[in-house]
Design a protein around this motif. Structure first.
Motif, PDB file in Angstrom:
ATOM      1  N   PHE A 297       6.382   3.215   5.540  1.00 35.23           N
ATOM      2  CA  PHE A 297       5.558   4.063   4.659  1.00 35.23           C
ATOM      3  C   PHE A 297       4.094   3.910   5.030  1.00 35.23           C
ATOM      4  O   PHE A 297       3.677   2.943   5.689  1.00 35.23           O
ATOM      5  N   ALA A 298       3.311   4.863   4.573  1.00 39.55           N
ATOM      6  CA  ALA A 298       1.853   4.777   4.631  1.00 39.55           C
ATOM      7  C   ALA A 298       1.310   5.698   3.546  1.00 39.55           C
ATOM      8  O   ALA A 298       2.025   6.572   3.037  1.00 39.55           O
ATOM      9  N   TYR A 299       0.051   5.497   3.174  1.00 35.11           N
ATOM     10  CA  TYR A 299      -0.591   6.444   2.268  1.00 35.11           C
ATOM     11  C   TYR A 299      -2.087   6.475   2.524  1.00 35.11           C
ATOM     12  O   TYR A 299      -2.687   5.509   3.004  1.00 35.11           O
ATOM     13  N   ALA A 300      -2.661   7.629   2.219  1.00 38.16           N
ATOM     14  CA  ALA A 300      -4.101   7.838   2.282  1.00 38.16           C
ATOM     15  C   ALA A 300      -4.480   8.639   1.045  1.00 38.16           C
ATOM     16  O   ALA A 300      -4.047   9.789   0.886  1.00 38.16           O
ATOM     17  N   LEU A 301      -5.266   8.035   0.155  1.00 39.01           N
ATOM     18  CA  LEU A 301      -5.567   8.631  -1.138  1.00 39.01           C
ATOM     19  C   LEU A 301      -7.074   8.695  -1.359  1.00 39.01           C
ATOM     20  O   LEU A 301      -7.825   7.851  -0.865  1.00 39.01           O
ATOM     21  N   SER A 302      -7.497   9.690  -2.143  1.00 40.06           N
ATOM     22  CA  SER A 302      -8.871   9.797  -2.607  1.00 40.06           C
ATOM     23  C   SER A 302      -8.860   9.676  -4.127  1.00 40.06           C
ATOM     24  O   SER A 302      -8.019  10.287  -4.803  1.00 40.06           O
ATOM     25  N   LEU A 303      -9.811   8.886  -4.659  1.00 41.04           N
ATOM     26  CA  LEU A 303      -9.859   8.612  -6.088  1.00 41.04           C
ATOM     27  C   LEU A 303     -11.238   8.959  -6.632  1.00 41.04           C
ATOM     28  O   LEU A 303     -12.258   8.585  -6.038  1.00 41.04           O
ATOM     29  N   GLN A 304     -11.244   9.650  -7.766  1.00 39.30           N
ATOM     30  CA  GLN A 304     -12.499  10.034  -8.403  1.00 39.30           C
ATOM     31  C   GLN A 304     -12.439   9.630  -9.873  1.00 39.30           C
ATOM     32  O   GLN A 304     -11.564  10.083 -10.615  1.00 39.30           O
TER      33      GLN A 304
ATOM     34  N   GLY B  17      -3.941  13.037  -2.453  1.00 40.63           N
ATOM     35  CA  GLY B  17      -3.723  12.421  -1.152  1.00 40.63           C
ATOM     36  C   GLY B  17      -2.347  12.677  -0.594  1.00 40.63           C
ATOM     37  O   GLY B  17      -1.649  13.614  -1.015  1.00 40.63           O
ATOM     38  N   THR B  18      -1.952  11.828   0.340  1.00 43.43           N
ATOM     39  CA  THR B  18      -0.722  12.021   1.085  1.00 43.43           C
ATOM     40  C   THR B  18       0.038  10.712   1.216  1.00 43.43           C
ATOM     41  O   THR B  18      -0.552   9.669   1.549  1.00 43.43           O
ATOM     42  N   LEU B  19       1.336  10.768   0.948  1.00 39.80           N
ATOM     43  CA  LEU B  19       2.254   9.679   1.271  1.00 39.80           C
ATOM     44  C   LEU B  19       2.974  10.051   2.561  1.00 39.80           C
ATOM     45  O   LEU B  19       3.416  11.194   2.719  1.00 39.80           O
TER      46      LEU B  19
ATOM     47  N   ALA C  12     -16.005   6.591  -6.808  1.00 39.26           N
ATOM     48  CA  ALA C  12     -15.234   7.376  -5.843  1.00 39.26           C
ATOM     49  C   ALA C  12     -14.788   6.440  -4.724  1.00 39.26           C
ATOM     50  O   ALA C  12     -15.590   5.680  -4.173  1.00 39.26           O
ATOM     51  N   LEU C  13     -13.496   6.496  -4.398  1.00 38.87           N
ATOM     52  CA  LEU C  13     -12.917   5.599  -3.413  1.00 38.87           C
ATOM     53  C   LEU C  13     -11.957   6.342  -2.498  1.00 38.87           C
ATOM     54  O   LEU C  13     -11.362   7.348  -2.903  1.00 38.87           O
ATOM     55  N   THR C  14     -11.800   5.822  -1.289  1.00 34.57           N
ATOM     56  CA  THR C  14     -10.641   6.155  -0.469  1.00 34.57           C
ATOM     57  C   THR C  14      -9.783   4.905  -0.376  1.00 34.57           C
ATOM     58  O   THR C  14     -10.292   3.770  -0.376  1.00 34.57           O
ATOM     59  N   LEU C  15      -8.463   5.115  -0.262  1.00 28.21           N
ATOM     60  CA  LEU C  15      -7.508   4.013  -0.298  1.00 28.21           C
ATOM     61  C   LEU C  15      -6.441   4.258   0.753  1.00 28.21           C
ATOM     62  O   LEU C  15      -5.873   5.359   0.822  1.00 28.21           O
ATOM     63  N   SER C  16      -6.158   3.234   1.566  1.00 31.51           N
ATOM     64  CA  SER C  16      -5.139   3.403   2.595  1.00 31.51           C
ATOM     65  C   SER C  16      -4.395   2.106   2.834  1.00 31.51           C
ATOM     66  O   SER C  16      -4.945   1.012   2.663  1.00 31.51           O
ATOM     67  N   ALA C  17      -3.136   2.231   3.213  1.00 30.43           N
ATOM     68  CA  ALA C  17      -2.300   1.092   3.585  1.00 30.43           C
ATOM     69  C   ALA C  17      -1.130   1.622   4.394  1.00 30.43           C
ATOM     70  O   ALA C  17      -0.804   2.816   4.353  1.00 30.43           O
ATOM     71  N   ARG C  18      -0.470   0.695   5.098  1.00 25.63           N
ATOM     72  CA  ARG C  18       0.649   1.084   5.951  1.00 25.63           C
ATOM     73  C   ARG C  18       1.655  -0.063   6.022  1.00 25.63           C
ATOM     74  O   ARG C  18       1.272  -1.230   6.168  1.00 25.63           O
ATOM     75  N   GLY C  19       2.937   0.280   5.884  1.00 31.98           N
ATOM     76  CA  GLY C  19       4.023  -0.666   6.088  1.00 31.98           C
ATOM     77  C   GLY C  19       4.929  -0.174   7.193  1.00 31.98           C
ATOM     78  O   GLY C  19       4.636   0.821   7.872  1.00 31.98           O
ATOM     79  N   VAL C  20       6.044  -0.852   7.374  1.00 34.38           N
ATOM     80  CA  VAL C  20       6.984  -0.459   8.435  1.00 34.38           C
ATOM     81  C   VAL C  20       7.518   0.947   8.203  1.00 34.38           C
ATOM     82  O   VAL C  20       7.659   1.737   9.149  1.00 34.38           O
TER      83      VAL C  20
END
Length: 352
Positions: free
Chosen positions: A161-168, A203-205, A151-159
């Motif tokens: 875009f951004a995303y916050a995801l949960s992975l199972q 998650g969310t983009l 189980a992971l959470t994943l996040s990143a951000r650019g100029v």
């Protein structure tokens, strides 16, 4: 200024490498550790960094569907590269880190890059708890028990875009090649390579048009080596495929200066059993080449694996999925049809 200095350093390394493999991955690895077929992978320790090897990555791709009815792809990658086999601390560490993130739709391909020096807390990977990060980009375990990558959470951000995801994870880790020892050339260059291809994603983009709620599937690749390519191999064409029946396929072809492919593949059942296929079992034939950022890139492929009665044609979600990063490459989500159907990801390097 610091990021620019790192960029110049990476460019100098690539220039010095010349034609010895994509991004210098075919150069001699004097002083660095080399993979061995006799060494078994150990978890969770091998989820962490291996600084005695020259190159390593934590590489996740996701095929997603938005609540706006559109398909999306997401990439999150953390690379570690050692400038020398000597140890060091703080600013004297030889470890350099690079992050790539992207969000792809049918009409746009947004990407970002980060650079960091190891040893100063700006980037790295820990195993207890598992946490891979570069600045505010993060892949972190949320598993209460079992394997940390379950189980992971994943996040990143650019100029833009951004995303916050949960992975199972819905299945086990998969060892590629011979129990994690993945041969890359006729002369025996190799890497350690395993995957977690069974993630369900929510998650969310965050895009200029607003937030998009997404669901889908993801695939994590872990690989490390010191000389994974032969010096005449100029790049690779790699696929991760999610079949509609729950099976998976990893396949790649490494291109030599003669144009020949050295191929490898792993068939993965819905419950995680694997069958590895050596050079020549998988064939990759380009069907359509388009101009991408001034380069001719084969964006549609015919993929065949006769031992599995597989014959499919791939179609990119966005043919212009070019990662204009320090070492540029093509990376994007695909669909495929034929004897099997489903979605996946395609990566192509060394097209100049």
């Amino acid at each position: 200024m610091i990021a620019r200095a790192f960029a110049l350093l990476w460019i100098c390394l690539a220039t010095a490498a010349g034609a010895q493999g994509f991004a210098g991955l075919g150069t001699d690895a004097d002083g660095f550790a080399l993979p061995s077929a006799d060494s078994a992978l150990t978890f969770p320790a091998d989820h962490g960094a291996h600084p005695d090897f020259r190159i390593e990555w934590w590489y996740l791709t996701a095929n997603l569907r938005g609540d706006d009815g559109q398909d999306y792809g997401v990439q999150w990658t953390l690379f570690r590269s050692a400038l020398s086999p000597e140890a060091g601390s703080g600013w004297q560490t030889p470890q350099i880190w690079m992050g790539h993130a992207a969000v792809t739709s049918a009409s746009t391909h947004r990407f970002a890059q980060k650079l960091a020096r190891g040893g100063i807390g700006q980037a790295g990977v820990t195993t207890a708890p598992f946490d891979a990060f570069i600045d505010d980009w993060q892949m972190r375990s949320t598993a209460a028990e079992g394997d940390p990558l379950d189980a992971l959470t994943l996040s990143a951000r650019g100029v833009d875009f951004a995303y916050a995801l949960s992975l199972q994870a819905q299945g086990p880790l998969v060892l590629q090649g011979d129990q994690g020892y993945s041969v890359k050339s006729p002369t025996g260059e190799a890497s350690y390579y395993y995957s977690q291809p069974f993630y369900d994603v929510t998650g969310t983009l965050t895009l200029p048009e607003g937030d998009v709620t997404v669901t889908g599937q993801a695939w994590l690749d872990r690989e490390w080596s010191s000389q994974p390519l032969a010096n005449d191999q100029q790049g690779w064409d790699w696929l991760s495929l999610h079949f509609d029946d729950g099976s998976k396929l990893m396949g790649f072809g490494l291109r030599s200066s003669t144009g020949a492919h050295f191929t490898s593949a792993t068939w993965i059942t819905p419950t995680g059993q694997t069958t590895a296929y050596g050079d020549g079992a998988l064939t990759l034939d380009p069907l359509e080449t388009v101009e991408v950022e001034g380069r001719k890139v084969p964006v549609r492929w015919r993929v065949t694996l006769p031992e599995r009665d597989l014959k499919i044609d791939t179609e990119p979600l966005n043919p212009q999925s070019w990662m204009g990063t320090m070492f540029p490459y093509w990376e994007g989500p695909i669909r495929f049809s034929g004897t099997h159907s489903g979605k996946g990801y395609l990566e192509m390097t060394g097209y100049e």
